[in-house]
Design an enzyme around this catalytic site. Structure first.
Site, PDB file in Angstrom:
ATOM      1  N   CYS A 105       0.836  -1.205   0.000  1.00 29.38           N
ATOM      2  CA  CYS A 105       0.000   0.000   0.000  1.00 29.38           C
ATOM      3  C   CYS A 105       0.870   1.254   0.000  1.00 29.38           C
ATOM      4  O   CYS A 105       0.508   2.268  -0.590  1.00 29.38           O
ATOM      5  CB  CYS A 105      -0.923  -0.004   1.213  1.00 29.38           C
ATOM      6  SG  CYS A 105      -2.199  -1.286   1.165  1.00 29.38           S
ATOM      7  N   CYS A 244      -5.804  -9.825 -16.351  1.00 30.33           N
ATOM      8  CA  CYS A 244      -6.982  -9.847 -15.465  1.00 30.33           C
ATOM      9  C   CYS A 244      -7.447  -8.408 -15.286  1.00 30.33           C
ATOM     10  O   CYS A 244      -7.185  -7.557 -16.139  1.00 30.33           O
ATOM     11  CB  CYS A 244      -6.657 -10.524 -14.134  1.00 30.33           C
ATOM     12  SG  CYS A 244      -5.441  -9.637 -13.131  1.00 30.33           S
TER      13      CYS A 244
END
Length: 281
Positions: A105, A244
């Protein structure tokens, strides 16, 4: 009445029990066995696999949440009473990533309001499980994208090759994340991928679920992650470019293929989101 009784029991026994040490394979079973369910508020893969495996062994529900940039996911794993067994985290992500393979993150950033929203959704799932009210997210991966202001669900299925770890293996393992000895998967940037589309020696594989939006026309096949394991032997002897939604599932898919086939496999960095952003710019 049953819901009221559960709420009353929960209120009367509510007490914080801090643990001033890390969760490991040596202490996870002792800690988690005292609780009715586990809400995952971690941000690393080692902890997720550890929590998942302990919940599987102890038959405890595992409320999963994850965030990345503008997108978050929530589901319930390991709901007791399922036959032949409950879906768990390893059914969605059978192969853990290598160390440093997935950006943190801190590296990619997360929209400030997103973790709070995902946390509230996890808390809501816990309330439903405790009270017996409503329908849980078990078997459904709920995904929300705040940048596009839309959400969708992915149906989860049992992974046929996912093993069940036993108590001795679990407690005696030195690897808390069960993430070792996996080769790095090369990533292909969008510019290179765009040049490779349509080449006779390249096979573009879309591993998103069939209902995911938007559809794409340049893939040679669409095989969702939930079906990929049984289809690997049928893949052609070509360079495989896997795409994806955002480039996370494609890494797992590439690892699965590499374990069974000696093929040149690439994960498309950023997935369909990055491809559309590049081509529409």
């Amino acid at each position: 009445e049953a819901a009221s009784a559960n709420i009353e029991r929960m209120n009367s026994s509510t007490q914080l029990h801090p643990y001033p040490f890390s969760l490991t394979r040596q202490n996870a079973l002792d800690i988690i066995q005292s609780y009715d369910l586990v809400i995952d508020a971690t941000d690393n893969f080692s902890a997720r696999y550890l929590i998942n495996d302990a919940c599987v062994l102890l038959n405890k529900p595992f409320i999963y949440g994850a965030v990345n940039r503008f997108e978050g996911q929530v589901t319930v794993f390991n709901l007791p009473g399922q036959q032949p067994r409950a879906i768990n985290y390893r059914d969605l992500f059978p192969v853990p990533p290598s160390q440093g393979e997935i950006p943190s993150c801190a590296e990619t950033g997360v929209l400030g309001v997103l973790p709070g929203m995902i946390g509230c959704l996890q808390a809501n799932e816990a309330i439903k499980l405790i009270t017996g009210l409503g329908k849980s997210l078990y078997g459904r991966l709920y995904t929300i994208n705040l940048l596009q202001a839309h959400s969708f669900e992915i149906t989860l299925k049992l992974h046929p090759d996912q093993p069940v770890m036993g108590y001795p293996d679990f407690e005696n393992s030195d690897d808390d994340g069960y993430c070792g000895d996996i080769d790095d998967i090369p990533e292909m940037d969008i510019a290179t991928f765009t040049q490779r589309i349509g080449k006779p020696d390249v096979f573009v594989l879309d591993v998103r679920e069939r209902h995911e939006y938007p559809p794409i026309s340049f893939s040679d096949a669409q095989i969702p992650m939930s079906e990929l394991s049984s289809a690997i032997d049928a893949l052609p002897e070509k360079e495989i470019c896997i795409i994806c939604h955002q480039g996370v599932r494609s890494l797992y898919a590439a690892q699965l293929i590499r374990k069974k086939r000696n093929l040149a496999v690439y994960s498309v960095r950023g997935g369909v989101t990055a491809y559309l952003h590049k081509t529409e710019a």
